[in-house]
Design a protein around this motif. Sequence first.
Motif, PDB file in Angstrom:
ATOM      1  N   MET A 205      17.224 -19.458  13.511  1.00  0.00           N
ATOM      2  CA  MET A 205      17.470 -20.831  13.933  1.00  0.00           C
ATOM      3  C   MET A 205      17.466 -21.775  12.730  1.00  0.00           C
ATOM      4  SD  MET A 205      15.334 -23.079  16.754  1.00  0.00           S
ATOM      5  CE  MET A 205      13.895 -23.367  15.687  1.00  0.00           C
ATOM      6  N   GLY A 206      16.675 -21.453  11.710  1.00  0.00           N
ATOM      7  CA  GLY A 206      16.643 -22.280  10.507  1.00  0.00           C
ATOM      8  C   GLY A 206      17.976 -22.278   9.787  1.00  0.00           C
ATOM      9  N   GLY A 207      18.678 -21.133   9.799  1.00  0.00           N
ATOM     10  CA  GLY A 207      20.013 -21.092   9.213  1.00  0.00           C
ATOM     11  C   GLY A 207      20.994 -21.929  10.005  1.00  0.00           C
ATOM     12  N   MET A 208      20.843 -21.915  11.329  1.00  0.00           N
ATOM     13  CA  MET A 208      21.685 -22.751  12.182  1.00  0.00           C
ATOM     14  C   MET A 208      21.415 -24.229  11.904  1.00  0.00           C
ATOM     15  SD  MET A 208      21.177 -20.625  15.734  1.00  0.00           S
ATOM     16  CE  MET A 208      20.855 -18.862  15.625  1.00  0.00           C
ATOM     17  N   THR A 209      20.156 -24.548  11.643  1.00  0.00           N
ATOM     18  CA  THR A 209      19.768 -25.915  11.299  1.00  0.00           C
ATOM     19  C   THR A 209      20.472 -26.358  10.022  1.00  0.00           C
ATOM     20  OG1 THR A 209      17.604 -25.646  12.358  1.00  0.00           O
ATOM     21  CG2 THR A 209      17.806 -27.395  10.719  1.00  0.00           C
ATOM     22  N   VAL A 210      20.530 -25.476   9.032  1.00  0.00           N
ATOM     23  CA  VAL A 210      21.209 -25.780   7.773  1.00  0.00           C
ATOM     24  C   VAL A 210      22.703 -26.024   8.026  1.00  0.00           C
ATOM     25  CG1 VAL A 210      21.895 -24.813   5.543  1.00  0.00           C
ATOM     26  CG2 VAL A 210      19.527 -24.549   6.348  1.00  0.00           C
ATOM     27  N   MET A 211      23.311 -25.212   8.887  1.00  0.00           N
ATOM     28  CA  MET A 211      24.727 -25.405   9.213  1.00  0.00           C
ATOM     29  C   MET A 211      24.949 -26.746   9.902  1.00  0.00           C
ATOM     30  SD  MET A 211      25.631 -21.602  10.665  1.00  0.00           S
ATOM     31  CE  MET A 211      24.861 -20.159   9.906  1.00  0.00           C
ATOM     32  N   ALA A 212      24.019 -27.115  10.793  1.00  0.00           N
ATOM     33  CA  ALA A 212      24.143 -28.400  11.495  1.00  0.00           C
ATOM     34  C   ALA A 212      23.983 -29.564  10.529  1.00  0.00           C
ATOM     35  CB  ALA A 212      23.106 -28.485  12.609  1.00  0.00           C
ATOM     36  N   LEU A 213      23.123 -29.403   9.538  1.00  0.00           N
ATOM     37  CA  LEU A 213      22.981 -30.426   8.493  1.00  0.00           C
ATOM     38  C   LEU A 213      24.313 -30.618   7.775  1.00  0.00           C
ATOM     39  CD1 LEU A 213      20.975 -32.182   6.657  1.00  0.00           C
ATOM     40  CD2 LEU A 213      20.975 -30.171   5.164  1.00  0.00           C
ATOM     41  N   ALA A 214      24.945 -29.516   7.380  1.00  0.00           N
ATOM     42  CA  ALA A 214      26.218 -29.601   6.665  1.00  0.00           C
ATOM     43  C   ALA A 214      27.307 -30.225   7.522  1.00  0.00           C
ATOM     44  CB  ALA A 214      26.640 -28.204   6.210  1.00  0.00           C
ATOM     45  N   ASP A 215      27.299 -29.910   8.813  1.00  0.00           N
ATOM     46  CA  ASP A 215      28.318 -30.424   9.728  1.00  0.00           C
ATOM     47  C   ASP A 215      28.236 -31.937   9.852  1.00  0.00           C
ATOM     48  OD1 ASP A 215      30.441 -30.005  11.577  1.00  0.00           O
ATOM     49  OD2 ASP A 215      29.026 -30.249  13.242  1.00  0.00           O
ATOM     50  N   GLN A 216      27.009 -32.472   9.816  1.00  0.00           N
ATOM     51  CA  GLN A 216      26.806 -33.914  10.025  1.00  0.00           C
ATOM     52  C   GLN A 216      26.683 -34.707   8.724  1.00  0.00           C
ATOM     53  OE1 GLN A 216      24.037 -34.479  13.766  1.00  0.00           O
ATOM     54  NE2 GLN A 216      23.510 -32.521  12.805  1.00  0.00           N
ATOM     55  N   TYR A 217      26.289 -34.029   7.646  1.00  0.00           N
ATOM     56  CA  TYR A 217      26.090 -34.723   6.369  1.00  0.00           C
ATOM     57  C   TYR A 217      26.791 -33.963   5.242  1.00  0.00           C
ATOM     58  CZ  TYR A 217      22.377 -36.801   9.172  1.00  0.00           C
ATOM     59  OH  TYR A 217      21.660 -37.425  10.176  1.00  0.00           O
ATOM     60  N   PRO A 218      28.109 -33.822   5.316  1.00  0.00           N
ATOM     61  CA  PRO A 218      28.833 -33.058   4.288  1.00  0.00           C
ATOM     62  C   PRO A 218      28.664 -33.638   2.891  1.00  0.00           C
ATOM     63  CG  PRO A 218      30.359 -34.302   5.668  1.00  0.00           C
ATOM     64  CD  PRO A 218      29.024 -34.385   6.326  1.00  0.00           C
ATOM     65  N   GLY A 236      27.601 -18.610  15.383  1.00  0.00           N
ATOM     66  CA  GLY A 236      28.067 -18.795  16.747  1.00  0.00           C
ATOM     67  C   GLY A 236      28.236 -17.478  17.490  1.00  0.00           C
ATOM     68  N   ARG A 237      28.677 -17.580  18.745  1.00  0.00           N
ATOM     69  CA  ARG A 237      28.927 -16.422  19.623  1.00  0.00           C
ATOM     70  C   ARG A 237      27.644 -15.662  19.952  1.00  0.00           C
ATOM     71  NH1 ARG A 237      34.347 -13.351  17.696  1.00  0.00           N
ATOM     72  NH2 ARG A 237      34.105 -12.539  19.827  1.00  0.00           N
ATOM     73  N   ALA A 322      20.304 -23.975  23.867  1.00  0.00           N
ATOM     74  CA  ALA A 322      20.981 -24.493  22.674  1.00  0.00           C
ATOM     75  C   ALA A 322      21.694 -23.393  21.896  1.00  0.00           C
ATOM     76  CB  ALA A 322      19.972 -25.206  21.772  1.00  0.00           C
ATOM     77  N   PHE A 323      21.186 -22.173  21.974  1.00  0.00           N
ATOM     78  CA  PHE A 323      21.775 -21.098  21.188  1.00  0.00           C
ATOM     79  C   PHE A 323      23.138 -20.676  21.725  1.00  0.00           C
ATOM     80  CE2 PHE A 323      17.103 -20.519  20.599  1.00  0.00           C
ATOM     81  CZ  PHE A 323      17.086 -20.994  19.296  1.00  0.00           C
ATOM     82  N   ASN A 324      23.294 -20.683  23.032  1.00  0.00           N
ATOM     83  CA  ASN A 324      24.603 -20.352  23.594  1.00  0.00           C
ATOM     84  C   ASN A 324      25.653 -21.392  23.227  1.00  0.00           C
ATOM     85  OD1 ASN A 324      23.921 -17.919  24.794  1.00  0.00           O
ATOM     86  ND2 ASN A 324      23.372 -18.855  26.751  1.00  0.00           N
ATOM     87  N   ASP A 325      25.213 -22.640  23.030  1.00  0.00           N
ATOM     88  CA  ASP A 325      26.144 -23.720  22.685  1.00  0.00           C
ATOM     89  C   ASP A 325      26.436 -23.776  21.185  1.00  0.00           C
ATOM     90  OD1 ASP A 325      26.145 -24.462  25.353  1.00  0.00           O
ATOM     91  OD2 ASP A 325      24.556 -25.960  25.096  1.00  0.00           O
ATOM     92  N   HIS A 326      25.642 -23.065  20.398  1.00  0.00           N
ATOM     93  CA  HIS A 326      25.755 -23.150  18.938  1.00  0.00           C
ATOM     94  C   HIS A 326      27.075 -22.565  18.427  1.00  0.00           C
ATOM     95  CE1 HIS A 326      24.898 -22.676  14.681  1.00  0.00           C
ATOM     96  NE2 HIS A 326      24.939 -21.357  14.784  1.00  0.00           N
ATOM     97  N   ASP A 327      27.825 -23.362  17.695  1.00  0.00           N
ATOM     98  CA  ASP A 327      29.035 -22.907  17.022  1.00  0.00           C
ATOM     99  C   ASP A 327      29.256 -23.799  15.805  1.00  0.00           C
ATOM    100  OD1 ASP A 327      31.441 -22.042  16.092  1.00  0.00           O
ATOM    101  OD2 ASP A 327      32.558 -22.339  17.944  1.00  0.00           O
ATOM    102  N   LYS A 328      28.887 -23.296  14.651  1.00  0.00           N
ATOM    103  CA  LYS A 328      29.015 -24.058  13.413  1.00  0.00           C
ATOM    104  C   LYS A 328      29.870 -23.298  12.404  1.00  0.00           C
ATOM    105  CE  LYS A 328      26.716 -27.723  14.485  1.00  0.00           C
ATOM    106  NZ  LYS A 328      26.959 -27.490  15.935  1.00  0.00           N
ATOM    107  N   THR A 329      30.821 -22.536  12.916  1.00  0.00           N
ATOM    108  CA  THR A 329      31.690 -21.745  12.042  1.00  0.00           C
ATOM    109  C   THR A 329      32.448 -22.637  11.062  1.00  0.00           C
ATOM    110  OG1 THR A 329      31.939 -20.092  13.793  1.00  0.00           O
ATOM    111  CG2 THR A 329      33.540 -20.044  11.996  1.00  0.00           C
ATOM    112  N   GLU A 330      32.974 -23.748  11.551  1.00  0.00           N
ATOM    113  CA  GLU A 330      33.759 -24.621  10.671  1.00  0.00           C
ATOM    114  C   GLU A 330      32.893 -25.286   9.611  1.00  0.00           C
ATOM    115  OE1 GLU A 330      36.031 -27.381  12.929  1.00  0.00           O
ATOM    116  OE2 GLU A 330      37.205 -25.838  13.963  1.00  0.00           O
ATOM    117  N   ALA A 331      31.609 -25.476   9.906  1.00  0.00           N
ATOM    118  CA  ALA A 331      30.708 -26.125   8.943  1.00  0.00           C
ATOM    119  C   ALA A 331      30.485 -25.267   7.707  1.00  0.00           C
ATOM    120  CB  ALA A 331      29.375 -26.439   9.605  1.00  0.00           C
TER     121      ALA A 331
END
Length: 419
Positions: A205-218, A236-237, A322-331
């Motif tokens: 989940m911490g790696g997903m957190t890092v991806m979400a950071l990048a998605d919102q604060y590029p 994701g997936r 939240a995990f099923n909704d997680h998709d940060k591939t583009e980030a």
Amino acid sequence: MSESSAEVVANAATAAVAASAAGAAGGWRRATGIAGVAIGVVAAGAAAGVALERMTVGRGMRQKARLALDSAGPYGSLRGMPGKASADDGTELYYEVDDLDPEAAPAAIGPRRRRLFGRKAPAPVTVVFSHGYCLNQDSWHFQRAALRGVVRTVHWDQRSHGRSGRGVAQGRDEPITIEQLGRDLKAVIDAAAPEGPIVLVGHSMGGMTVMALADQYPELIRERVVGVAFVGTSSGRLGEVNYGLPVAGVNVVRRVLPGVLKAMGQRADLVEKGRRATAELFAGIIKRYSFASRDVDPAIARFAERMIESTPIDVVAEYYPAFNDHDKTEALAHFADIPVLVLAGVQDLVTPSEHSEAIADLLPDAELVLVPDAGHLVMLEHPEVVTDRLADLLTRTGAVPAGATVKGYGSTSSTAQPG
């Protein structure tokens, strides 16, 4: 365990989930006895190991062993300078800082350092560690011990985990999202590392957190992040993960588990009683889904168990959707131009190594490390591998001088002492 045995256990687990769902609908008194088991039903294979242990080891002896491991284990004992950050909804986020040791730094910096990096002092890099679901900052115990004094590090507890406060927004019945965790990480960075280069390290989940950071604060990634490590995580997936169960069993689990978890979260007091009553079953489940090695130190297994046990059942429940909704591939594209380490256990049943391979495919310059005989908690199971590859990443980013000595805190022996 044979295929037929696995099928029997899986079928029993499926029945337990269905019974839990029925109990939640028909009255909590009937559900209490199996409610604790329902959370871990995806780990049904562990039940066979627990049954075997009950046949060979007395209950009293097992309880004494657990108490001994609780009192003697050094794991999770490392502490740093405490601090608090405030999330955008007011949630109090707890973090600790381990600063660079000024006495150790000169010994680590020699002529070789100047040749490599063209400066007399190490780059003022801060390494920020983000932990996984149902864990806390202590899950990085070995890596923290190895890097103490060598580089500045920040370890923090995600909202509703560890020493951080209960999510304020979740108290208002707002669902948790991975996006929220990304904003939480930004708040921690602003408070604990407001300037200078950063290396981001995230497990699960911490790696997903890092991806979400990048998605919102590029812009933060572009301007300040000099390296990233993704450990046992996914972009994701996650809804396709089968947790090592037969197809029929996992399909039933996926269908009923979200509703069961929601109902359980609403009656956390009753569920916690059932959870305590089935503590031994949970210990087997946790071990199966955390580790793959047969010779894991019992103290390490108990350490992981304590971290997971400390996560309230309503927190477990509210995070799950939240995990099923997680998709940060583009980030991931935001990390294309910086050094990246992607590491996973080959036998990880929670975030299978194929998910790490998918991340590496999108970041062709990343270093991909797949650790044989390793499960989801690879940084505890094979700490020497994770620490070695992380130290190499930090050297490549300039966070650690090439001549620096990173402590070999890789043993999982219960005789190891905190650094």
